[in-house]
Design a protein around this motif. Sequence first.
Motif, short mmCIF file in Angstrom:
data_model
loop_
_atom_site.label_atom_id
_atom_site.label_comp_id
_atom_site.label_asym_id
_atom_site.label_seq_id
_atom_site.Cartn_x
_atom_site.Cartn_y
_atom_site.Cartn_z
N MET A 1 0.85 -1.19 0.00
CA MET A 1 0.00 0.00 0.00
C MET A 1 0.89 1.24 0.00
O MET A 1 1.97 1.24 0.57
CB MET A 1 -0.88 0.03 1.24
CG MET A 1 -1.92 -1.03 1.31
SD MET A 1 -3.04 -0.78 2.69
CE MET A 1 -4.23 0.30 1.96
N ASP A 2 0.37 2.26 -0.57
CA ASP A 2 1.14 3.49 -0.58
C ASP A 2 0.80 4.32 0.66
O ASP A 2 -0.28 4.18 1.23
CB ASP A 2 0.97 4.21 -1.93
CG ASP A 2 0.05 5.40 -1.97
OD1 ASP A 2 -0.08 6.07 -0.96
OD2 ASP A 2 -0.49 5.68 -3.05
N PRO A 3 1.72 5.15 1.14
CA PRO A 3 1.51 5.89 2.39
C PRO A 3 0.25 6.76 2.39
O PRO A 3 -0.39 6.92 3.43
CB PRO A 3 2.76 6.77 2.50
CG PRO A 3 3.79 6.06 1.71
CD PRO A 3 3.07 5.36 0.60
N LYS A 4 -0.10 7.28 1.23
CA LYS A 4 -1.30 8.12 1.15
C LYS A 4 -2.55 7.31 1.52
O LYS A 4 -3.42 7.79 2.24
CB LYS A 4 -1.43 8.71 -0.25
CG LYS A 4 -2.48 9.76 -0.39
CD LYS A 4 -2.43 10.40 -1.76
CE LYS A 4 -3.43 11.53 -1.83
NZ LYS A 4 -3.38 12.23 -3.10
N GLU A 5 -2.63 6.09 1.01
CA GLU A 5 -3.76 5.22 1.34
C GLU A 5 -3.76 4.85 2.81
O GLU A 5 -4.82 4.78 3.44
CB GLU A 5 -3.71 3.95 0.50
CG GLU A 5 -3.90 4.15 -0.98
CD GLU A 5 -3.65 2.89 -1.78
OE1 GLU A 5 -3.21 1.87 -1.20
OE2 GLU A 5 -3.89 2.92 -2.99
N LEU A 6 -2.58 4.62 3.37
CA LEU A 6 -2.48 4.24 4.78
C LEU A 6 -2.93 5.37 5.69
O LEU A 6 -3.56 5.14 6.71
CB LEU A 6 -1.04 3.84 5.12
CG LEU A 6 -0.55 2.52 4.52
CD1 LEU A 6 0.94 2.34 4.79
CD2 LEU A 6 -1.34 1.35 5.07
N ARG A 7 -2.60 6.60 5.33
CA ARG A 7 -2.96 7.75 6.17
C ARG A 7 -4.48 7.96 6.23
O ARG A 7 -4.97 8.58 7.18
CB ARG A 7 -2.29 9.02 5.67
CG ARG A 7 -0.81 9.01 5.91
CD ARG A 7 -0.18 10.35 5.59
NE ARG A 7 1.26 10.27 5.61
CZ ARG A 7 2.01 10.24 6.70
NH1 ARG A 7 1.43 10.28 7.88
NH2 ARG A 7 3.31 10.17 6.63
N THR A 49 6.68 -1.56 4.63
CA THR A 49 5.26 -1.25 4.82
C THR A 49 4.89 -1.32 6.30
O THR A 49 4.15 -0.46 6.81
CB THR A 49 4.37 -2.20 4.00
OG1 THR A 49 4.74 -2.08 2.62
CG2 THR A 49 2.90 -1.86 4.16
N ILE A 50 5.42 -2.30 7.00
CA ILE A 50 5.18 -2.42 8.44
C ILE A 50 5.71 -1.18 9.16
O ILE A 50 5.03 -0.61 10.02
CB ILE A 50 5.80 -3.71 9.00
CG1 ILE A 50 5.03 -4.93 8.50
CG2 ILE A 50 5.83 -3.68 10.53
CD1 ILE A 50 5.69 -6.26 8.80
N ALA A 51 6.89 -0.75 8.79
CA ALA A 51 7.47 0.45 9.41
C ALA A 51 6.62 1.68 9.12
O ALA A 51 6.41 2.52 10.00
CB ALA A 51 8.90 0.65 8.91
N ARG A 52 6.11 1.80 7.90
CA ARG A 52 5.24 2.92 7.55
C ARG A 52 3.97 2.92 8.40
O ARG A 52 3.53 3.96 8.89
CB ARG A 52 4.85 2.86 6.07
CG ARG A 52 5.90 3.33 5.14
CD ARG A 52 5.36 3.39 3.71
NE ARG A 52 6.46 3.61 2.81
CZ ARG A 52 6.95 2.70 1.96
NH1 ARG A 52 6.39 1.51 1.87
NH2 ARG A 52 7.97 2.98 1.18
N ILE A 53 3.40 1.74 8.54
CA ILE A 53 2.16 1.62 9.33
C ILE A 53 2.41 2.05 10.77
O ILE A 53 1.64 2.82 11.35
CB ILE A 53 1.61 0.19 9.26
CG1 ILE A 53 1.06 -0.10 7.86
CG2 ILE A 53 0.53 -0.04 10.32
CD1 ILE A 53 0.70 -1.55 7.62
N LEU A 54 3.50 1.56 11.36
CA LEU A 54 3.81 1.92 12.75
C LEU A 54 4.08 3.41 12.90
O LEU A 54 3.67 4.03 13.89
CB LEU A 54 5.00 1.10 13.25
CG LEU A 54 4.74 -0.40 13.40
CD1 LEU A 54 6.03 -1.13 13.78
CD2 LEU A 54 3.66 -0.66 14.43
N THR A 55 4.74 4.01 11.92
CA THR A 55 5.01 5.44 11.95
C THR A 55 3.71 6.22 11.89
O THR A 55 3.51 7.18 12.65
CB THR A 55 5.93 5.85 10.77
OG1 THR A 55 7.15 5.14 10.90
CG2 THR A 55 6.18 7.34 10.76
#
Length: 71
Positions: A1-7, A49-55
């Motif tokens: 997933m891209d960070p924009k979608e995660l946010r 991706t895991i690191a992005r999610i945690l951030t």
Amino acid sequence: MDPKELRELSISELRDKHKEYKEELFNLRFQNAIGQLSNSGRIREVKKTIARILTIITEKEAGMERAEARR
């Protein structure tokens, strides 16, 4: 997933995604250990991706704390 979608996801949805990616990472590592993994680069992608999610979870929680402190 891209960070924009995660946010765009809520914290609970992010925690669910985190769990899913942790399970995928476990399976990828297992496949790699027994020599069945065809795309070893996927391990790196999942870890990032895991690191992005945690951030993003940390950012959202900190933002919520700041919003509550302002009240």
